[in-house]
Design a protein around this motif. Structure first.
Motif, PDB file in Angstrom:
ATOM      1  N   GLY A  87       0.814  -1.218   0.000  1.00 39.84           N
ATOM      2  CA  GLY A  87       0.000   0.000   0.000  1.00 39.84           C
ATOM      3  C   GLY A  87       0.841   1.258   0.000  1.00 39.84           C
ATOM      4  N   VAL A  88       1.866   1.295   0.854  1.00 32.67           N
ATOM      5  CA  VAL A  88       2.688   2.509   0.955  1.00 32.67           C
ATOM      6  C   VAL A  88       3.470   2.736  -0.333  1.00 32.67           C
ATOM      7  CG1 VAL A  88       4.647   3.538   2.154  1.00 32.67           C
ATOM      8  CG2 VAL A  88       2.862   2.379   3.460  1.00 32.67           C
ATOM      9  N   VAL A  89       4.109   1.684  -0.848  1.00 35.77           N
ATOM     10  CA  VAL A  89       4.913   1.840  -2.063  1.00 35.77           C
ATOM     11  C   VAL A  89       4.031   2.168  -3.264  1.00 35.77           C
ATOM     12  CG1 VAL A  89       6.467   0.645  -3.658  1.00 35.77           C
ATOM     13  CG2 VAL A  89       6.737   0.340  -1.190  1.00 35.77           C
ATOM     14  N   SER A  90       2.873   1.505  -3.353  1.00 33.62           N
ATOM     15  CA  SER A  90       1.967   1.777  -4.472  1.00 33.62           C
ATOM     16  C   SER A  90       1.483   3.225  -4.444  1.00 33.62           C
ATOM     17  CB  SER A  90       0.771   0.825  -4.411  1.00 33.62           C
ATOM     18  OG  SER A  90      -0.140   1.090  -5.451  1.00 33.62           O
ATOM     19  N   TYR A  91       1.183   3.734  -3.260  1.00 35.46           N
ATOM     20  CA  TYR A  91       0.740   5.130  -3.147  1.00 35.46           C
ATOM     21  C   TYR A  91       1.850   6.086  -3.572  1.00 35.46           C
ATOM     22  CZ  TYR A  91      -0.909   9.489  -1.049  1.00 35.46           C
ATOM     23  OH  TYR A  91      -1.291  10.800  -0.840  1.00 35.46           O
ATOM     24  N   GLY A  92       3.086   5.800  -3.111  1.00 35.48           N
ATOM     25  CA  GLY A  92       4.200   6.661  -3.492  1.00 35.48           C
ATOM     26  C   GLY A  92       4.470   6.632  -4.980  1.00 35.48           C
ATOM     27  N   ALA A  93       4.341   5.450  -5.587  1.00 42.73           N
ATOM     28  CA  ALA A  93       4.569   5.343  -7.032  1.00 42.73           C
ATOM     29  C   ALA A  93       3.476   6.057  -7.811  1.00 42.73           C
ATOM     30  CB  ALA A  93       4.646   3.879  -7.441  1.00 42.73           C
ATOM     31  N   THR A  94       2.242   5.975  -7.343  1.00 43.98           N
ATOM     32  CA  THR A  94       1.127   6.641  -8.027  1.00 43.98           C
ATOM     33  C   THR A  94       1.300   8.153  -8.006  1.00 43.98           C
ATOM     34  OG1 THR A  94      -0.360   4.826  -7.412  1.00 43.98           O
ATOM     35  CG2 THR A  94      -1.380   6.896  -8.079  1.00 43.98           C
ATOM     36  N   LEU A  95       1.819   8.691  -6.919  1.00 49.30           N
ATOM     37  CA  LEU A  95       2.043  10.130  -6.829  1.00 49.30           C
ATOM     38  C   LEU A  95       3.086  10.607  -7.835  1.00 49.30           C
ATOM     39  CD1 LEU A  95       2.046  10.729  -2.957  1.00 49.30           C
ATOM     40  CD2 LEU A  95       0.205  11.202  -4.592  1.00 49.30           C
ATOM     41  N   ARG A 120      15.271   3.050  -8.128  1.00 49.14           N
ATOM     42  CA  ARG A 120      16.200   3.882  -7.360  1.00 49.14           C
ATOM     43  C   ARG A 120      15.493   4.815  -6.395  1.00 49.14           C
ATOM     44  NH1 ARG A 120      18.514   5.771 -11.325  1.00 49.14           N
ATOM     45  NH2 ARG A 120      17.497   7.808 -11.524  1.00 49.14           N
ATOM     46  N   ASN A 121      14.432   5.458  -6.825  1.00 53.24           N
ATOM     47  CA  ASN A 121      13.816   6.509  -6.023  1.00 53.24           C
ATOM     48  C   ASN A 121      12.662   6.050  -5.141  1.00 53.24           C
ATOM     49  OD1 ASN A 121      15.577   8.336  -7.156  1.00 53.24           O
ATOM     50  ND2 ASN A 121      14.156   8.964  -8.765  1.00 53.24           N
ATOM     51  N   ILE A 122      12.075   4.888  -5.453  1.00 52.73           N
ATOM     52  CA  ILE A 122      10.918   4.438  -4.688  1.00 52.73           C
ATOM     53  C   ILE A 122      11.240   3.249  -3.794  1.00 52.73           C
ATOM     54  CG2 ILE A 122       8.584   3.470  -4.882  1.00 52.73           C
ATOM     55  CD1 ILE A 122       8.149   5.120  -7.320  1.00 52.73           C
ATOM     56  N   LEU A 123      12.085   2.349  -4.269  1.00 57.20           N
ATOM     57  CA  LEU A 123      12.337   1.128  -3.504  1.00 57.20           C
ATOM     58  C   LEU A 123      13.463   1.269  -2.486  1.00 57.20           C
ATOM     59  CD1 LEU A 123      11.934  -1.688  -6.179  1.00 57.20           C
ATOM     60  CD2 LEU A 123      10.252  -0.745  -4.605  1.00 57.20           C
ATOM     61  N   TRP A 124      14.255   2.354  -2.569  1.00 57.17           N
ATOM     62  CA  TRP A 124      15.350   2.434  -1.597  1.00 57.17           C
ATOM     63  C   TRP A 124      14.880   2.543  -0.146  1.00 57.17           C
ATOM     64  CZ3 TRP A 124      16.193   6.458   1.741  1.00 57.17           C
ATOM     65  CH2 TRP A 124      15.574   7.672   1.459  1.00 57.17           C
ATOM     66  N   VAL A 160       9.176  -8.844  -3.201  1.00 57.16           N
ATOM     67  CA  VAL A 160       8.168  -9.099  -4.227  1.00 57.16           C
ATOM     68  C   VAL A 160       6.993  -8.136  -4.082  1.00 57.16           C
ATOM     69  CG1 VAL A 160       6.464 -10.782  -5.041  1.00 57.16           C
ATOM     70  CG2 VAL A 160       8.807 -11.507  -4.568  1.00 57.16           C
ATOM     71  N   ALA A 161       6.529  -7.948  -2.844  1.00 53.33           N
ATOM     72  CA  ALA A 161       5.414  -7.032  -2.606  1.00 53.33           C
ATOM     73  C   ALA A 161       5.779  -5.607  -3.010  1.00 53.33           C
ATOM     74  CB  ALA A 161       4.999  -7.082  -1.142  1.00 53.33           C
ATOM     75  N   ALA A 162       7.000  -5.171  -2.652  1.00 60.43           N
ATOM     76  CA  ALA A 162       7.413  -3.806  -2.983  1.00 60.43           C
ATOM     77  C   ALA A 162       7.584  -3.629  -4.493  1.00 60.43           C
ATOM     78  CB  ALA A 162       8.721  -3.476  -2.263  1.00 60.43           C
ATOM     79  N   LEU A 163       8.187  -4.619  -5.161  1.00 65.98           N
ATOM     80  CA  LEU A 163       8.369  -4.522  -6.610  1.00 65.98           C
ATOM     81  C   LEU A 163       7.025  -4.483  -7.334  1.00 65.98           C
ATOM     82  CD1 LEU A 163      11.382  -6.919  -7.290  1.00 65.98           C
ATOM     83  CD2 LEU A 163      11.312  -4.438  -7.610  1.00 65.98           C
ATOM     84  N   ALA A 164       6.099  -5.333  -6.905  1.00 62.54           N
ATOM     85  CA  ALA A 164       4.780  -5.345  -7.545  1.00 62.54           C
ATOM     86  C   ALA A 164       4.075  -4.011  -7.362  1.00 62.54           C
ATOM     87  CB  ALA A 164       3.941  -6.479  -6.967  1.00 62.54           C
ATOM     88  N   ALA A 165       4.148  -3.461  -6.143  1.00 63.79           N
ATOM     89  CA  ALA A 165       3.469  -2.188  -5.882  1.00 63.79           C
ATOM     90  C   ALA A 165       4.092  -1.041  -6.664  1.00 63.79           C
ATOM     91  CB  ALA A 165       3.510  -1.888  -4.387  1.00 63.79           C
ATOM     92  N   ALA A 166       5.425  -1.053  -6.815  1.00 64.22           N
ATOM     93  CA  ALA A 166       6.095   0.052  -7.493  1.00 64.22           C
ATOM     94  C   ALA A 166       5.984  -0.045  -9.005  1.00 64.22           C
ATOM     95  CB  ALA A 166       7.570   0.088  -7.080  1.00 64.22           C
ATOM     96  N   MET A 167       6.009  -1.246  -9.529  1.00 67.49           N
ATOM     97  CA  MET A 167       6.050  -1.416 -10.970  1.00 67.49           C
ATOM     98  C   MET A 167       4.681  -1.309 -11.636  1.00 67.49           C
ATOM     99  SD  MET A 167       9.185  -1.518 -11.520  1.00 67.49           S
ATOM    100  CE  MET A 167       8.968  -1.680 -13.291  1.00 67.49           C
ATOM    101  N   LEU A 168       3.627  -1.614 -10.909  1.00 68.14           N
ATOM    102  CA  LEU A 168       2.297  -1.541 -11.530  1.00 68.14           C
ATOM    103  C   LEU A 168       1.979  -0.145 -12.065  1.00 68.14           C
ATOM    104  CD1 LEU A 168       0.115  -3.865  -9.251  1.00 68.14           C
ATOM    105  CD2 LEU A 168       0.893  -4.280 -11.587  1.00 68.14           C
ATOM    106  N   PRO A 169       2.163   0.935 -11.273  1.00 65.66           N
ATOM    107  CA  PRO A 169       1.918   2.275 -11.846  1.00 65.66           C
ATOM    108  C   PRO A 169       2.879   2.599 -12.983  1.00 65.66           C
ATOM    109  CG  PRO A 169       1.917   2.352  -9.446  1.00 65.66           C
ATOM    110  CD  PRO A 169       2.441   1.014  -9.834  1.00 65.66           C
ATOM    111  N   ALA A 170       4.151   2.176 -12.842  1.00 63.84           N
ATOM    112  CA  ALA A 170       5.120   2.467 -13.896  1.00 63.84           C
ATOM    113  C   ALA A 170       4.747   1.755 -15.196  1.00 63.84           C
ATOM    114  CB  ALA A 170       6.517   2.041 -13.436  1.00 63.84           C
ATOM    115  N   ILE A 171       4.318   0.512 -15.099  1.00 63.56           N
ATOM    116  CA  ILE A 171       3.916  -0.229 -16.300  1.00 63.56           C
ATOM    117  C   ILE A 171       2.695   0.420 -16.943  1.00 63.56           C
ATOM    118  CG2 ILE A 171       2.981  -2.442 -17.092  1.00 63.56           C
ATOM    119  CD1 ILE A 171       4.754  -3.797 -15.007  1.00 63.56           C
TER     120      ILE A 171
END
Length: 283
Positions: A177-185, A209-213, A258-269
Motif C-alpha cells: 500500500g505505501v509503495v503503491s501510493y508513493g509510485a502513483t504520486l 532507485r527513487n521508490i524502492l530504496w 516481491v510485494a514492494a516490486l509489484a506495488a512500485a512497478m504496476l503504476p510504472a507499467i
C-alpha cells in the motif's frame, strides 16, 4: 532422577539404571566404547551421553577415563547418543547410564519393542505380570505417552506459526500500500520523462532507485533488529524458538521485495503502456 555436577555446571543430568539391551531397544546409538556387560558394577561403570561428555570433558574421547572428572569414582566404558529423556521441552539436559542391579532396584520398568502393532503386546504383558504379585501390570505405549506430552507444544507451535504468517501477510500488505501510493504520486513525473524521450529502461531504473530504496533501508534495519529481538523471545520458550533462522529471514525478505516490486512497478507499467500526455494530466 536429575543430578548436577560441578564439572558440568548448568547441566541437569538424568541418571538411569539400564540393562545392556536398553540402547538397542530404544535405538540410542553407541557413539564410542561398549555397552554394559554381565558383571559390570553399577558403582564403578558408567556410560555418558554425548552432551554430558562434551560438557564435562570437552571431548568425546572419554572411554577409560574416570568419572566424575574432578573426583573419579567410576570408569567410563562408552558414550551414547543424546536421548533427551527428561521432558520433550527440556533444555540443558543430558543422560548418565549405570548397569541395572536387580538386587538393589526398588522399581524397574520393562520396555519391549513390537515387530508389528505395539498395542497387541499390552494384553500379553498384563498376563505375564499377573504371574508375579510384585509386578504392577500397568502397560502403556511410548507413542501415546509421547503424543500426549508434545500436544501442548505442538499447539503452541501452531499458534506461533499462524501468528507469524498473519504478521507477514499484514506487513506485505502494508508495504504494498505505501509503495503503491508513493509510485502513483509520481506518475506525472514518469510521464514527463517519457515525453522528453526517456526509454522504458530508464523509467524502470528510476522507480527502483527513487521508490524502492526506503524499502531496502527498512529491510536492513529489520534484519539488524531481528537478531536481538529473536534472542529475547527465545529465552525460556517452550517451543524452542531460534534466535536466528536464516531460512525464515530470507523467506520474509523475498516476500517483502516481491510485494514492494509489484506495488512500485504496476503504476510504472501503466504509464509505459499509456499515452505520455495522459500521464501528464494525472493529478
Amino acid at each position: 532422577r536429575a543430578n548436577t555436577y560441578d564439572d558440568a555446571p548448568g547441566l541437569d543430568v538424568i541418571s538411569n539404571s539400564v540393562e545392556p539391551a536398553f540402547f538397542e531397544v530404544m535405538e540410542i546409538p553407541l557413539v564410542l566404547g561398549r555397552t554394559f556387560q554381565a558383571g559390570d558394577d553399577p558403582r564403578t561403570t558408567v556410560i555418558l551421553s554425548r552432551a554430558f561428555a562434551m560438557a564435562m570433558y570437552g571431548s568425546l574421547d572419554v572411554v577409560g577415563r574416570g568419572f566424575p572428572r574432578s573426583k573419579p569414582e567410576a570408569t567410563i566404558v562408552g558414550v551414547a547418543g543424546d536421548a533427551h529423556s527428561i521432558k520433550v521441552e527440556a533444555v540443558h539436559t543430558a543422560e548418565l547410564y549405570r548397569p541395572l542391579a536387580a538386587a538393589e532396584s526398588v522399581q524397574a520398568v520393562l520396555i519391549a519393542r513390537a515387530r508389528g502393532d505395539a498395542a497387541t503386546l499390552a494384553p500379553v504383558l498384563r498376563e505375564a505380570a499377573s504371574a508375579d504379585p510384585r509386578i504392577l501390570p500397568g502397560v502403556g505405549l511410548l507413542r501415546v505417552s509421547f503424543e500426549r506430552r508434545v500436544f501442548a507444544t505442538r499447539m503452541a507451535s501452531g499458534v506461533a506459526v499462524g501468528t507469524g504468517l498473519l504478521t507477514l501477510i499484514i506487513a506485505c500488505l502494508g508495504i504494498f500500500g505505501v509503495v503503491s501510493y508513493g509510485a502513483t504520486l509520481r506518475v506525472r513525473e514518469f510521464g514527463i520523462h517519457l515525453a522528453l524521450g526517456a526509454e522504458s529502461g530508464s523509467i524502470v531504473r528510476l522507480v527502483v532507485r527513487n521508490i524502492l530504496w526506503p524499502v531496502a533501508i527498512g529491510m536492513m534495519l529489520g534484519v539488524a533488529a531481528a537478531g536481538p529481538i529473536g534472542a529475547a523471545l527465545s529465552g525460556g520458550s517452550p517451543i524452542q524458538v531460534e534466535a536466528a533462522d536464516p531460512a525464515a529471514y530470507a523467506g520474509a525478505l523475498v516476500m517483502f521485495v516481491v510485494a514492494a516490486l509489484a506495488a512500485a512497478m504496476l503504476p510504472a507499467i501503466r504509464v509505459l503502456k499509456s499515452d505520455p500526455i495522459q500521464s501528464l494530466r494525472h493529478s
